[in-house]
Write an enzyme that holds these catalytic residues in place. Structure first.
Site, short mmCIF file in Angstrom:
data_model
loop_
_atom_site.label_atom_id
_atom_site.label_comp_id
_atom_site.label_asym_id
_atom_site.label_seq_id
_atom_site.Cartn_x
_atom_site.Cartn_y
_atom_site.Cartn_z
N GLY A 1 2.23 -54.44 -10.17
CA GLY A 1 0.85 -54.80 -9.90
C GLY A 1 0.68 -55.38 -8.52
O GLY A 1 1.61 -55.37 -7.69
N HIS B 1 -18.27 -45.44 16.47
CA HIS B 1 -17.10 -44.59 16.71
C HIS B 1 -16.39 -45.08 17.97
O HIS B 1 -17.04 -45.41 18.96
CB HIS B 1 -17.55 -43.13 16.90
CG HIS B 1 -16.43 -42.22 17.33
ND1 HIS B 1 -15.54 -41.69 16.43
CD2 HIS B 1 -16.07 -41.78 18.56
CE1 HIS B 1 -14.68 -40.94 17.09
NE2 HIS B 1 -14.98 -40.97 18.39
N GLU C 1 -8.84 -82.13 -10.63
CA GLU C 1 -7.87 -81.13 -10.17
C GLU C 1 -6.44 -81.66 -10.33
O GLU C 1 -6.15 -82.80 -9.98
CB GLU C 1 -8.14 -80.79 -8.70
CG GLU C 1 -7.10 -79.92 -8.02
CD GLU C 1 -6.84 -78.61 -8.74
OE1 GLU C 1 -5.66 -78.32 -8.98
OE2 GLU C 1 -7.81 -77.89 -9.07
N ARG C 2 -5.55 -80.82 -10.85
CA ARG C 2 -4.16 -81.24 -11.07
C ARG C 2 -3.36 -81.31 -9.78
O ARG C 2 -2.40 -82.07 -9.67
CB ARG C 2 -3.47 -80.29 -12.05
CG ARG C 2 -3.38 -78.86 -11.59
CD ARG C 2 -2.76 -77.99 -12.67
NE ARG C 2 -2.86 -76.57 -12.36
CZ ARG C 2 -1.81 -75.74 -12.32
NH1 ARG C 2 -0.61 -76.19 -12.56
NH2 ARG C 2 -1.98 -74.46 -12.04
N TYR C 3 -3.72 -80.48 -8.77
CA TYR C 3 -3.01 -80.54 -7.49
C TYR C 3 -3.51 -81.75 -6.68
O TYR C 3 -4.60 -82.27 -6.91
CB TYR C 3 -3.24 -79.27 -6.68
CG TYR C 3 -2.53 -78.05 -7.22
CD1 TYR C 3 -1.17 -77.86 -7.04
CD2 TYR C 3 -3.24 -77.07 -7.93
CE1 TYR C 3 -0.52 -76.74 -7.54
CE2 TYR C 3 -2.60 -75.94 -8.43
CZ TYR C 3 -1.25 -75.78 -8.23
OH TYR C 3 -0.61 -74.67 -8.72
N CYS D 1 -5.26 -70.53 -5.95
CA CYS D 1 -5.57 -69.60 -4.85
C CYS D 1 -5.17 -70.17 -3.49
O CYS D 1 -4.42 -69.55 -2.74
CB CYS D 1 -7.06 -69.26 -4.87
SG CYS D 1 -7.55 -68.14 -3.55
N LEU E 1 -7.50 -79.90 -3.06
CA LEU E 1 -8.42 -78.96 -3.67
C LEU E 1 -8.00 -77.53 -3.34
O LEU E 1 -7.24 -77.28 -2.42
CB LEU E 1 -9.85 -79.21 -3.17
CG LEU E 1 -10.44 -80.60 -3.45
CD1 LEU E 1 -11.87 -80.66 -2.92
CD2 LEU E 1 -10.42 -80.93 -4.93
N GLY E 2 -8.52 -76.58 -4.11
CA GLY E 2 -8.23 -75.17 -3.83
C GLY E 2 -7.54 -74.46 -4.96
O GLY E 2 -7.48 -73.23 -4.97
N GLY E 3 -6.97 -75.21 -5.91
CA GLY E 3 -6.35 -74.59 -7.07
C GLY E 3 -5.18 -73.69 -6.71
O GLY E 3 -4.55 -73.82 -5.65
#
EC number: 1.8.1.4
Length: 478
Positions: A185, A445, A36-38, A45, A41-43
């Site tokens: 978007g 309800h 992982e580049r960061y 996102c 962890l977690g990328g």
């Protein structure tokens, strides 16, 4: 100092797709390394995407609710917003989740390597940390989960700090007086929601005739009606030039809503993302990458190289974390020798705006394009007791049914927390439920959730909470 690791599986990328694949591999008894580049962890996102944006959207919602509490006899003074504290709160949320992932990786004995990785051959990759120190990983199988990055346009001076991508916007360094968002978007509208609540004057420019182009126009129309009270939408309009000057960013536009050059204090470019397929030297491993950077896979997430798999944003649309997670499970289980494949009937999409815009399965526009014989049933939240009591009655639940079999084809919800209501619709489509199955299921309800059951009753002609257009038809048929 160089290191070398040998492993059964290496996962390139630790976003939701990557860490899910790595953890599943470990649970199935496979020796696993994740690169992982960061530093956490977690990328994208967890670090600079889905999670920090939701933390800021929560802040925005609190601000907006406080503004309107006087309708119920509760009065607050003008909020004092301390950006440093807001930022710290966001970062605490991220740290809690990324820390949890680190703990789970350790518990599963998954080796974590920090660095940017590239392939050197079909069984080797090299990851270099921030100081350039290499770690060589020799692997039997690889799972590519290298993700995507924001699109950059050549005529925009992206090097100017006042021109942001989504990562920059989440840093919350300042609240610009006037903010332009390029792209209507999901990402752009979510950040527009945040900055508008924090005090920015927000304008959105979009080439298409509606924001959130993938969703049905009637669904988006309800959102648009509410959001236009907060910021300006310039539809069917494109940006032709961007110039950075000392006193601001000057943006030239042409189209239905604007044919002029306007000055902004900051510009958020949110026109989509591109896959990172061309950044990892996949060709050295023999993996084919198309011109756009996507890696094509089969239903078992296998690339053209049998022992190398790919998952997540890098394999194609939709670029959604929850899609990548399921792809990661498939890849891991196939490597472990299980018979599994990725073939979902539905992948939900949600714009976490206020109100939220959410849909799953086929949209009405897709039904028309495919020539399906379908029927739409809608339940307006103006007839929902819970929505009225919660002051969110400007919403709608929409279901799409096959006219012949009555099976659920798709559904959409626009309203406060609308994304939380999609689960039942998605499950109904996956299980082949028809309108009667949903209509005869007793929904609690008063809830917003019961709007799904009531929309099914509209289709069935058994609705009593609205005028029943099918009542006479039913009586005659008896």
């Amino acid at each position: 100092m160089s290191k070398e690791i040998k492993t059964q599986v290496v996962v390139l990328g630790a976003g939701p797709a990557g860490y899910s694949a790595a953890f599943r591999c470990a649970d199935l008894g496979l020796e696993t390394v994740i690169v992982e580049r960061y530093s956490t962890l977690g990328g994208v996102c967890l670090n600079v995407g889905c999670i920090p944006s939701k933390a800021l959207l929560h802040v925005a919602k609190v601000i907006e609710e406080a503004k309107h509490a006087n309708k119920n006899g509760i009065y607050f003074s003008e909020p004092r917003i301390e950006l440093d504290e807001v930022r710290a709160g966001k970062e605490a949320v991220v740290a809690k989740l990324t820390g949890g992932l680190a703990g789970m990786a350790k518990a599963r004995k998954v080796t974590v390597v920090e660095g940017l990785a590239t392939f050197t051959d079909s069984h080797t990759l090299v990851a270099r940390d921030r100081d350039g120190n290499p770690t060589t990983v020799k692997f039997d199988n690889a799972i590519i989960a290298a993700g995507s990055r924001p699109v950059q346009l050549p005529f925009i001076p992206h090097e100017d700090p006042r021109i942001w991508d989504s990562t920059d916007a989440l840093k919350l360094k300042e609240v610009p007086k006037k903010l332009l968002i390029m792209g209507g978007g999901i990402i752009g509208l979510e950040m527009g929601t945040v900055y508008n609540a924090l005090g920015s004057e927000v304008e959105v420019v979009e080439m298409f005739d509606q924001v959130i182009p993938a969703a049905d126009k009637d669904v988006v129309g309800i959102y648009t009606k509410q959001v236009e009270k907060k910021f300006k939408l310039m539809l069917e309009t494109k940006v032709t030039a961007v110039e950075a000057k000392d006193d601001g960013i000057y943006v030239s536009m042409e189209g239905k809503a604007c044919n002029d050059t306007k000055r902004y204090d900051a510009v958020l470019v949110a026109i989509g993302r591109v896959p990172n397929g061309k950044l990892i030297d996949a060709g050295k491993a023999g993996v084919e990458v198309d011109d756009r950077g996507f890696i094509h896979v089969d239903k078992q997430m296998r690339t053209n190289v049998p022992h190398i798999y790919a998952i997540g944003d890098i394999v194609g649309q939709p670029m959604l974390a929850h899609k990548g997670v399921h792809e990661g499970h498939v890849a891991a289980e196939v490597i472990a020798g299980q018979k599994h494949y990725f073939d979902p009937k539905v992948i939900p999409s949600i714009a976490y705006t206020e109100p939220e815009v959410a849909w799953v399965g086929k949209t009405e526009k897709e039904c028309k394009q495919e020539g399906l014989n379908y029927e739409v049933a809608k339940f307006p939240w103006a007839a929902s007791g819970r929505a009225i009591a919660s002051e969110c009655s400007e919403g709608m639940t929409k279901l799409i049914f096959d006219k012949d079999t009555h099976r659920v084809l798709g559904g959409a919800i626009v309203g406060s927390n609308g994304g939380e209501l999609l689960g039942e619709i998605g499950l109904a489509i996956e299980m082949g439920c028809d309108a009667e199955d949903i209509a005869l299921t007793i929904h609690a309800h008063p809830t917003l959730h019961e709007s799904v059951g009531l929309a099914a009753e509209v289709f069935e002609g058994s609705i009593t909470d609205l005028p029943n257009a099918k009542a006479k038809e039913k009586i005659i048929s008896i």
